[in-house]
Design a protein around this motif. Structure first.
Motif, PDB file in Angstrom:
ATOM      1  N   LEU A  15       0.366  -1.330  -0.152  1.00  0.00           N
ATOM      2  CA  LEU A  15       0.001   0.161  -0.142  1.00  0.00           C
ATOM      3  C   LEU A  15       1.263   1.355  -0.077  1.00  0.00           C
ATOM      4  O   LEU A  15       1.727   1.631   1.285  1.00  0.00           O
ATOM      5  CB  LEU A  15      -1.207   0.215   1.600  1.00  0.00           C
ATOM      6  CG  LEU A  15      -1.729  -1.340   1.483  1.00  0.00           C
ATOM      7  CD1 LEU A  15      -2.326  -1.248   2.695  1.00  0.00           C
ATOM      8  CD2 LEU A  15      -2.543  -1.691   0.095  1.00  0.00           C
ATOM      9  N   PRO A  16       1.017   1.790  -1.070  1.00  0.00           N
ATOM     10  CA  PRO A  16       1.398   3.276  -1.258  1.00  0.00           C
ATOM     11  C   PRO A  16       1.109   4.181  -0.484  1.00  0.00           C
ATOM     12  O   PRO A  16       0.316   4.681   0.159  1.00  0.00           O
ATOM     13  CB  PRO A  16       1.912   3.476  -2.405  1.00  0.00           C
ATOM     14  CG  PRO A  16       0.998   3.014  -3.190  1.00  0.00           C
ATOM     15  CD  PRO A  16       0.495   1.656  -2.610  1.00  0.00           C
ATOM     16  N   THR A  17       1.592   5.433  -0.360  1.00  0.00           N
ATOM     17  CA  THR A  17       0.622   6.409   0.763  1.00  0.00           C
ATOM     18  C   THR A  17      -0.495   7.334  -0.376  1.00  0.00           C
ATOM     19  O   THR A  17      -0.153   7.044  -1.504  1.00  0.00           O
ATOM     20  CB  THR A  17       1.907   7.782   0.744  1.00  0.00           C
ATOM     21  OG1 THR A  17       2.064   7.650  -0.687  1.00  0.00           O
ATOM     22  CG2 THR A  17       2.801   7.370   1.654  1.00  0.00           C
ATOM     23  N   ALA A  18      -1.637   7.350   0.469  1.00  0.00           N
ATOM     24  CA  ALA A  18      -3.108   7.502   0.174  1.00  0.00           C
ATOM     25  C   ALA A  18      -2.833   8.519   0.752  1.00  0.00           C
ATOM     26  O   ALA A  18      -2.782   9.285   1.561  1.00  0.00           O
ATOM     27  CB  ALA A  18      -3.686   6.802  -0.262  1.00  0.00           C
ATOM     28  N   GLU A  19      -4.539  10.457  -0.649  1.00  0.00           N
ATOM     29  CA  GLU A  19      -4.054  10.976  -0.014  1.00  0.00           C
ATOM     30  C   GLU A  19      -5.701  11.367   1.011  1.00  0.00           C
ATOM     31  O   GLU A  19      -5.506  11.890   2.164  1.00  0.00           O
ATOM     32  CB  GLU A  19      -5.347  11.871  -1.397  1.00  0.00           C
ATOM     33  CG  GLU A  19      -4.170  11.959  -2.491  1.00  0.00           C
ATOM     34  CD  GLU A  19      -2.848  13.181  -1.129  1.00  0.00           C
ATOM     35  OE1 GLU A  19      -3.390  14.135  -0.782  1.00  0.00           O
ATOM     36  OE2 GLU A  19      -0.989  12.336  -2.486  1.00  0.00           O
ATOM     37  N   GLY A  20      -6.360   9.679   1.236  1.00  0.00           N
ATOM     38  CA  GLY A  20      -7.234   9.565   2.243  1.00  0.00           C
ATOM     39  C   GLY A  20      -7.750   8.393   2.224  1.00  0.00           C
ATOM     40  O   GLY A  20      -7.364   7.430   1.967  1.00  0.00           O
ATOM     41  N   PRO A  21      -8.851   8.822   3.225  1.00  0.00           N
ATOM     42  CA  PRO A  21      -9.121   6.850   3.240  1.00  0.00           C
ATOM     43  C   PRO A  21      -9.490   5.972   2.039  1.00  0.00           C
ATOM     44  O   PRO A  21     -10.239   5.218   2.070  1.00  0.00           O
ATOM     45  CB  PRO A  21     -10.029   6.910   4.215  1.00  0.00           C
ATOM     46  CG  PRO A  21      -9.986   8.529   5.187  1.00  0.00           C
ATOM     47  CD  PRO A  21      -9.283   9.345   4.090  1.00  0.00           C
ATOM     48  N   ARG A  41      -6.424   4.690   0.620  1.00  0.00           N
ATOM     49  CA  ARG A  41      -6.372   3.359   0.947  1.00  0.00           C
ATOM     50  C   ARG A  41      -7.743   2.548   0.956  1.00  0.00           C
ATOM     51  O   ARG A  41      -7.260   1.067   0.685  1.00  0.00           O
ATOM     52  CB  ARG A  41      -5.836   3.708   2.427  1.00  0.00           C
ATOM     53  CG  ARG A  41      -5.740   2.652   3.108  1.00  0.00           C
ATOM     54  CD  ARG A  41      -4.172   2.357   2.853  1.00  0.00           C
ATOM     55  NE  ARG A  41      -3.418   3.004   1.755  1.00  0.00           N
ATOM     56  CZ  ARG A  41      -2.301   3.119   3.049  1.00  0.00           C
ATOM     57  NH1 ARG A  41      -2.187   3.220   3.971  1.00  0.00           N
ATOM     58  NH2 ARG A  41      -1.802   3.968   2.116  1.00  0.00           N
ATOM     59  N   ILE A  42      -9.057   2.623   1.027  1.00  0.00           N
ATOM     60  CA  ILE A  42     -10.267   1.896   1.491  1.00  0.00           C
ATOM     61  C   ILE A  42     -10.152   0.965  -0.515  1.00  0.00           C
ATOM     62  O   ILE A  42     -10.304  -0.288  -0.538  1.00  0.00           O
ATOM     63  CB  ILE A  42     -11.520   2.145   0.930  1.00  0.00           C
ATOM     64  CG1 ILE A  42     -11.600   2.722   3.026  1.00  0.00           C
ATOM     65  CG2 ILE A  42     -12.436   1.380   0.585  1.00  0.00           C
ATOM     66  CD1 ILE A  42     -12.683   2.734   2.673  1.00  0.00           C
ATOM     67  N   ALA A  43      -9.968   1.951  -1.215  1.00  0.00           N
ATOM     68  CA  ALA A  43      -9.730   1.106  -2.899  1.00  0.00           C
ATOM     69  C   ALA A  43      -8.307   0.520  -2.964  1.00  0.00           C
ATOM     70  O   ALA A  43      -8.088  -0.444  -3.632  1.00  0.00           O
ATOM     71  CB  ALA A  43      -9.161   2.352  -3.549  1.00  0.00           C
TER      72      ALA A  43
END
Length: 468
Positions: free
Chosen positions: A200-206, A209-211
């Protein structure tokens, strides 16, 4: 007179403490990963073997430790998170008790490698059943790596109660997933027996991250929700009513950035869904709570997986209201989009063939078919029969208004005899085409009577489609 009460040795006390803080390999992964996050890591790598029974390795790029801190963290209740009892109010870090590292070390063979960026080399500490066996220098990048081998090797009773490798692997996966949802701006990698489970790379928001974890199909079925009442804030994502299904569901709750479990708050979410989903349907939910530090107690469970709110009813009402408000929005309506890989089921209850041939009064459209001879017409004059075709005899052109020779097979297909062979019609597709034509005719004539759906469908059109 001999004493019957005695002070337990440190090794025995640490094993008892390990029974509270370290229930299974997933518990050790949780404690070590939380330490990495408390060290401001931007990337956390977790590797396990045989579900964590044989080996657990957690590596981070956080602030690291010097040699003195690396040795001091092995003592019980040694922590950098709090100093006085008042610090427990609104503690912002995951860990604060100083029990995890010595408890895990007491029931395993542990190795700690760390460097805080100061000095030329880092520190390696090796332990066996809680006792330090070696302290040495090590060259490494800034951060900390903790490796745990043979968990519960000296506690065979606890080891016998561990579940299968697959079950322990799933538990570790759930822990890492929950922590990744709580920290979307941190990248996570989880491998099991050299097989990548999460990357999981860094994500802008939940939502992103869920995707990453469950795919964009599930993420696109979620709708945002938020509510703010006098410093109590809830925000997150819940599932659209049409996408919710019975059975297993994903429910993740966070308070001030900390994952926790609360059946009472999940029931509050379900009350918010009342009248919008059938009984037994279990929608997904990802809710992030922010409450004042003095309104929540995180020190009520050995594994810190439960919390206690000072105003429980207020929090439940806040969540229920947020869910109801989100479901009142247009975004909660069903769409015509179908998730990739899931096809819509065909409608049931389509009856016998009715009005397959529409009498338009144009004789040329019927010239293709062989008409029913007068001697073939039965008493019902239906034009649908079960006999065989007439072969070898020239057929005259049909008279105006004559109906073609038709058969029905398997309640699914309609067979029509033509002058050059046979025509096979899918009656389901034909029925849809007839309904479509009726709708178009009604649209051209100014519209027909309509009824509002219980769950309105939202159809998103592009600019060219709107212009058509």
């Amino acid at each position: 007179m001999s004493r019957t009460i005695r002070i337990l040795p440190d090794t025995v006390a640490n094993q008892i403490a390990a029974g509270e803080a370290v229930e299974r390999p997933a518990s050790a992964v949780k404690e070590l990963t939380e330490n990495a996050l408390d060290a401001n890591a931007s990337r956390v790598e977790v590797a396990i073997e045989r579900g964590g029974k044989r080996r657990i390795r957690v590596s981070d790029d956080g602030i690291g430790m010097g040699r003195e801190d690396a040795l001091l963290c092995l003592d019980r209740h040694a922590t950098s998170k709090i100093q006085v009892a008042e610090d427990l109010t609104g503690v912002p870090t995951f860990g604060f008790r100083g029990e995890a590292i010595p408890s895990i070390a007491a029931v395993s063979r542990m190795s700690i490698e760390t460097w805080n960026g100061r000095g030329e080399v880092g520190t390696r500490v090796q332990l066996n059943a809680g006792g330090i066996s070696e302290v040495s220098d090590v060259a490494r990048r800034r951060g900390t790596t903790v490796e745990v081998g043979n968990l519960f090797y000296n506690a065979p009773v606890r080891a016998r109660f561990l579940k299968s490798v697959s079950a322990e692997t799933r538990a570790v996966n759930e822990i890492v997933t929950a922590l990744s949802l709580a920290n979307p701006r941190v990248s996570f990698v989880l491998t099991s027996d050299d097989r990548v489970l999460l990357d999981l790379p860094t994500a802008e928001g939940p939502a992103v991250r869920i995707a990453q974890v469950w795919g964009s199909e599930h993420a696109s079925a979620l709708i945002p929700t938020s509510r703010d009442e006098d410093g109590f804030i809830v925000a997150g994502l819940i599932q659209r009513p049409d996408a919710a299904r019975p059975g297993f569901r994903r429910s993740h709750l966070f308070v001030n950035g900390r994952p926790f479990r609360s059946p009472a708050l999940v029931r509050a979410v379900e009350r918010g869904y009342r009248t919008t989903i059938p009984q037994g349907v279990r929608p997904w939910l990802f809710l992030y709570l922010e409450v004042p530090g003095d309104q929540v107690d995180v020190n009520v469970h050995p594994a810190k997986s439960e919390v206690r709110f000072r105003e429980q009813n207020r929090v439940e009402g806040l969540i229920e209201g947020a869910v109801r408000s989100a479901l009142d929005d247009e975004a909660s309506a069903a769409t015509f989009d179908q998730p990739r890989g899931e096809l819509p089921s065909a409608p049931h209850g389509i009856g016998k063939l009715e009005h397959v041939v529409k009498d338009t009064g144009t004789d040329s459209q019927m010239a293709l078919f062989v008409p029913i001879a007068s001697e073939d017409r039965g008493p019902d004059q239906s034009g649908v029969e079960g006999g065989s075709t007439r072969g070898g005899r020239a057929q005259p052109l049909p008279e105006p208004g004559a109906r073609p020779r038709l058969w029905q097979m398997l309640d699914t297909y309609v067979l029509a005899e033509t002058r050059d062979g046979i025509l096979i019609v899918d009656q389901h597709a034909a029925h849809e085409r007839i309904l479509f034509q009726r709708l178009m005719d009604g649209f051209e004539s100014g519209g027909q009577e309509s009824q509002r759906l219980l769950f309105p469908l939202t159809l998103k059109l592009t600019a060219p489609e709107v212009a058509m």
